[in-house]
Enzyme design. Structure first.
Site, PDB file in Angstrom:
ATOM      1  N   HIS A 122       0.829  -1.219   0.000  1.00  0.00           N
ATOM      2  CA  HIS A 122       0.000   0.000   0.000  1.00  0.00           C
ATOM      3  C   HIS A 122       0.857   1.261   0.000  1.00  0.00           C
ATOM      4  CE1 HIS A 122      -3.695  -2.367   1.727  1.00  0.00           C
ATOM      5  NE2 HIS A 122      -3.484  -2.599   0.442  1.00  0.00           N
ATOM      6  N   CYS A 150       6.879  19.313  -7.164  1.00  0.00           N
ATOM      7  CA  CYS A 150       8.014  18.555  -7.695  1.00  0.00           C
ATOM      8  C   CYS A 150       9.144  19.507  -8.103  1.00  0.00           C
ATOM      9  CB  CYS A 150       7.520  17.763  -8.902  1.00  0.00           C
ATOM     10  SG  CYS A 150       8.803  16.889  -9.788  1.00  0.00           S
TER      11      CYS A 150
HETATM   12  C1  BJW Z   1      -3.856  -6.682  16.542  1.00  0.00           C
HETATM   13  C2  BJW Z   1      -3.280  -5.880  17.504  1.00  0.00           C
HETATM   14  C3  BJW Z   1      -2.171  -6.413  18.137  1.00  0.00           C
HETATM   15  C4  BJW Z   1      -4.895  -4.766  16.736  1.00  0.00           C
HETATM   16  N1  BJW Z   1      -1.728  -7.614  17.811  1.00  0.00           N
HETATM   17  N2  BJW Z   1      -3.416  -7.874  16.225  1.00  0.00           N
HETATM   18  C5  BJW Z   1     -16.196  -1.007  -3.426  1.00  0.00           C
HETATM   19  C6  BJW Z   1     -15.842   0.293  -3.815  1.00  0.00           C
HETATM   20  C7  BJW Z   1     -14.494   0.645  -4.063  1.00  0.00           C
HETATM   21  C8  BJW Z   1     -13.492  -0.294  -3.917  1.00  0.00           C
HETATM   22  C9  BJW Z   1     -13.861  -1.572  -3.527  1.00  0.00           C
HETATM   23  C10 BJW Z   1     -15.189  -1.929  -3.301  1.00  0.00           C
HETATM   24  N3  BJW Z   1     -15.230  -3.244  -2.930  1.00  0.00           N
HETATM   25  C11 BJW Z   1     -13.974  -3.715  -2.919  1.00  0.00           C
HETATM   26  C12 BJW Z   1     -13.140  -2.720  -3.265  1.00  0.00           C
HETATM   27  C13 BJW Z   1     -11.687  -2.811  -3.357  1.00  0.00           C
HETATM   28  C14 BJW Z   1     -11.046  -2.123  -2.162  1.00  0.00           C
HETATM   29  C15 BJW Z   1     -11.492  -2.849  -0.894  1.00  0.00           C
HETATM   30  O1  BJW Z   1     -11.002  -3.900  -0.552  1.00  0.00           O
HETATM   31  N4  BJW Z   1     -12.425  -2.293  -0.143  1.00  0.00           N
HETATM   32  C16 BJW Z   1     -12.949  -3.001   1.048  1.00  0.00           C
HETATM   33  C17 BJW Z   1     -12.957  -2.053   2.228  1.00  0.00           C
HETATM   34  C18 BJW Z   1     -14.285  -3.574   0.702  1.00  0.00           C
HETATM   35  N5  BJW Z   1      -9.631  -2.247  -2.372  1.00  0.00           N
HETATM   36  C19 BJW Z   1      -9.002  -1.375  -3.136  1.00  0.00           C
HETATM   37  O2  BJW Z   1      -9.524  -0.383  -3.605  1.00  0.00           O
HETATM   38  C20 BJW Z   1      -7.529  -1.696  -3.419  1.00  0.00           C
HETATM   39  N6  BJW Z   1      -7.316  -1.622  -4.796  1.00  0.00           N
HETATM   40  C21 BJW Z   1      -7.868  -2.506  -5.643  1.00  0.00           C
HETATM   41  O3  BJW Z   1      -8.479  -3.477  -5.244  1.00  0.00           O
HETATM   42  O4  BJW Z   1      -7.689  -2.231  -6.978  1.00  0.00           O
HETATM   43  C22 BJW Z   1      -8.543  -2.902  -7.911  1.00  0.00           C
HETATM   44  C23 BJW Z   1      -9.949  -2.305  -7.785  1.00  0.00           C
HETATM   45  C24 BJW Z   1     -10.143  -0.963  -7.999  1.00  0.00           C
HETATM   46  C25 BJW Z   1     -11.433  -0.414  -7.870  1.00  0.00           C
HETATM   47  C26 BJW Z   1     -12.517  -1.203  -7.503  1.00  0.00           C
HETATM   48  C27 BJW Z   1     -12.323  -2.564  -7.271  1.00  0.00           C
HETATM   49  C28 BJW Z   1     -11.010  -3.102  -7.416  1.00  0.00           C
HETATM   50  C29 BJW Z   1      -6.632  -0.684  -2.749  1.00  0.00           C
HETATM   51  C30 BJW Z   1      -6.733  -0.752  -1.270  1.00  0.00           C
HETATM   52  C31 BJW Z   1      -5.830   0.291  -0.641  1.00  0.00           C
HETATM   53  C32 BJW Z   1      -6.084   0.357   0.829  1.00  0.00           C
HETATM   54  N7  BJW Z   1      -5.415   1.437   1.376  1.00  0.00           N
HETATM   55  C33 BJW Z   1      -5.535   1.673   2.806  1.00  0.00           C
HETATM   56  C34 BJW Z   1      -5.429   3.151   3.141  1.00  0.00           C
HETATM   57  C35 BJW Z   1      -4.182   3.769   2.794  1.00  0.00           C
HETATM   58  C36 BJW Z   1      -4.254   5.139   3.373  1.00  0.00           C
HETATM   59  C37 BJW Z   1      -3.145   5.331   4.371  1.00  0.00           C
HETATM   60  O5  BJW Z   1      -2.757   4.465   5.132  1.00  0.00           O
HETATM   61  O6  BJW Z   1      -2.723   6.442   4.374  1.00  0.00           O
HETATM   62  O7  BJW Z   1      -4.576   0.884   3.476  1.00  0.00           O
HETATM   63  S1  BJW Z   1      -7.058   1.190   3.545  1.00  0.00           S
HETATM   64  C38 BJW Z   1      -6.387   0.738   5.068  1.00  0.00           C
HETATM   65  O8  BJW Z   1      -6.791  -0.621   5.258  1.00  0.00           O
HETATM   66  C39 BJW Z   1      -4.852   0.756   4.881  1.00  0.00           C
HETATM   67  C40 BJW Z   1      -4.497  -0.621   5.409  1.00  0.00           C
HETATM   68  O9  BJW Z   1      -3.263  -1.045   4.867  1.00  0.00           O
HETATM   69  C41 BJW Z   1      -5.673  -1.475   5.010  1.00  0.00           C
HETATM   70  C42 BJW Z   1      -5.795  -2.740   5.792  1.00  0.00           C
HETATM   71  O10 BJW Z   1      -6.061  -2.473   7.115  1.00  0.00           O
HETATM   72  P1  BJW Z   1      -5.519  -3.456   8.238  1.00  0.00           P
HETATM   73  O11 BJW Z   1      -4.061  -3.498   8.233  1.00  0.00           O
HETATM   74  O12 BJW Z   1      -6.226  -4.745   8.146  1.00  0.00           O
HETATM   75  O13 BJW Z   1      -5.940  -2.636   9.559  1.00  0.00           O
HETATM   76  P2  BJW Z   1      -7.298  -2.685  10.406  1.00  0.00           P
HETATM   77  O14 BJW Z   1      -7.316  -1.499  11.299  1.00  0.00           O
HETATM   78  O15 BJW Z   1      -8.463  -2.890   9.551  1.00  0.00           O
HETATM   79  O16 BJW Z   1      -7.172  -4.003  11.287  1.00  0.00           O
HETATM   80  C43 BJW Z   1      -6.206  -4.150  12.304  1.00  0.00           C
HETATM   81  C44 BJW Z   1      -6.285  -5.581  12.809  1.00  0.00           C
HETATM   82  O17 BJW Z   1      -5.258  -5.776  13.759  1.00  0.00           O
HETATM   83  C45 BJW Z   1      -7.617  -5.905  13.518  1.00  0.00           C
HETATM   84  O18 BJW Z   1      -8.072  -7.167  13.063  1.00  0.00           O
HETATM   85  C46 BJW Z   1      -7.229  -5.976  15.001  1.00  0.00           C
HETATM   86  O19 BJW Z   1      -7.993  -6.931  15.726  1.00  0.00           O
HETATM   87  C47 BJW Z   1      -5.788  -6.392  14.910  1.00  0.00           C
HETATM   88  N8  BJW Z   1      -4.963  -5.928  16.004  1.00  0.00           N
HETATM   89  N9  BJW Z   1      -4.028  -4.681  17.575  1.00  0.00           N
HETATM   90  C48 BJW Z   1      -2.428  -8.327  16.841  1.00  0.00           C
HETATM   91  N10 BJW Z   1      -1.557  -5.687  19.123  1.00  0.00           N
HETATM   92 ZN    ZN Z   2       7.406  16.019 -11.489  1.00  0.00          ZN
END
Ligand code: BJW
Ligand code: ZN
Length: 242
Positions: A122, A150
């Protein structure tokens, strides 16, 4: 909490594995004090994803989006890798080319800890990308100047982060596919398992017959699919396992 037997079983799986792939999410950095996205103190509890983490949001209000990233840079700059990050570095040094780490985290803590065999799928909050010429550069200024531009073409810079609705980089997708298909053990640490494509990685690994182990504070949509679901903190369980 994970039981002693579950931990022994996980260690046995690791001992008999040939190729290990690790997928990490915000939960591993939570133990360093970085807020998660969807937890009780998660970023999406206070901010709307569509206002801040989409290309449309940046087009609409780049200043607001940059203010949010500046605030996050400020916060992350005070955090250090924890024992879970460190244990993965030790694993990498032992396993060398039989191990690959995929992280969804943009905070750069795996790199700070010393991980090198790593895909930051990401992006990275310490990198910027030019919206004009596309050049990617490392930038650790805090705060960045308002609406940074830039040096080469003077167009607006954006965070080098994959926002919702944007595709991941081809090279990362290829590498993920390769290491997921080659692994016989996938360890999924601290991710809610709802953001695609990473949310589908456990089933890719299952399809090729790999053992999948999850470490999380709570159960996730993936818990029923995995072979072993260990509940607890990443910083306690990962070093115990590795
Ligand atoms: C512990 C703990 C401890 C706590 N020990 N455990 C409908 C509309 C538009 C798009 C979509 C759609 N349906 C599906 C999509 C695709 C979309 C998607 O998946 N959406 C879902 C929400 C449904 N995905 C995308 O758009 C991706 N691109 C893509 O698929 O391209 C093709 C496509 C394009 C268009 C349409 C369809 C397909 C790109 C995804 C990019 C995600 N980016 C982010 C934000 C970046 C911003 C930033 O950071 O500045 O990345 S989203 C956010 O979530 C971030 C994270 O990397 C990502 C995952 O989160 P993560 O790591 O799982 O964190 P949490 O908080 O959710 O969970 C933490 C976990 O830890 C919990 O389970 C806790 O229990 C646990 N925990 N403490 C162990 N101590
Ligand atoms: Zn440039």
């Amino acid at each position: 909490m994970a039981t002693h037997n579950q931990i022994l079983l996980a260690r046995n799986h690791l001992a008999s594995a040939q190729n290990v792939t690790i997928l990490t999410g915000a939960g591993i950095s939570a133990d360093s004090g970085v807020p998660t996205f969807r937890g009780a103190d998660g970023l999406w509890r206070n901010f709307r994803a569509e206002d801040l983490a989409t290309p449309e949001a940046f087009e609409r209000d780049p200043r607001l989006v940059w203010e949010w990233y500046n605030w996050r840079r400020e916060l992350i700059a005070t955090k250090q890798p924890n024992p879970a990050h460190d244990a993965l570095v030790t694993l990498e040094r032992q396993w060398t080319d039989r191990m690959w780490l995929i992280t969804q985290n943009v905070d750069g803590l795996h790199r700070t800890a010393g991980s090198e065999r790593l895909s930051e799928i990401h992006g990275n909050i310490w990198k910027v990308r030019c919206t004009g010429c596309g050049v990617i550069s490392e930038n650790r200024e805090i705060p960045l100047p308002t609406l940074p531009t830039c040096r080469l073409c003077h167009a607006l810079l954006r965070p080098h982060i994959v926002w919702f609705g944007e595709s991941l980089w081809e090279e990362d997708l290829r590498r993920c596919d390769e290491v997921l298909r080659a692994c016989d053990l996938l360890l999924v640490i601290g991710t809610s398992g709802i953001v695609y494509p990473a949310a589908g990685f456990a089933s890719v690994a299952k399809d090729v017959g790999a053992v999948v182990i999850e470490i999380n504070l709570e159960s996730t949509p993936q818990s029923d699919l995995v072979d072993l679901s260990l509940q607890g903190r990443a910083k306690d369980l990962v070093p115990l396992l590795l």
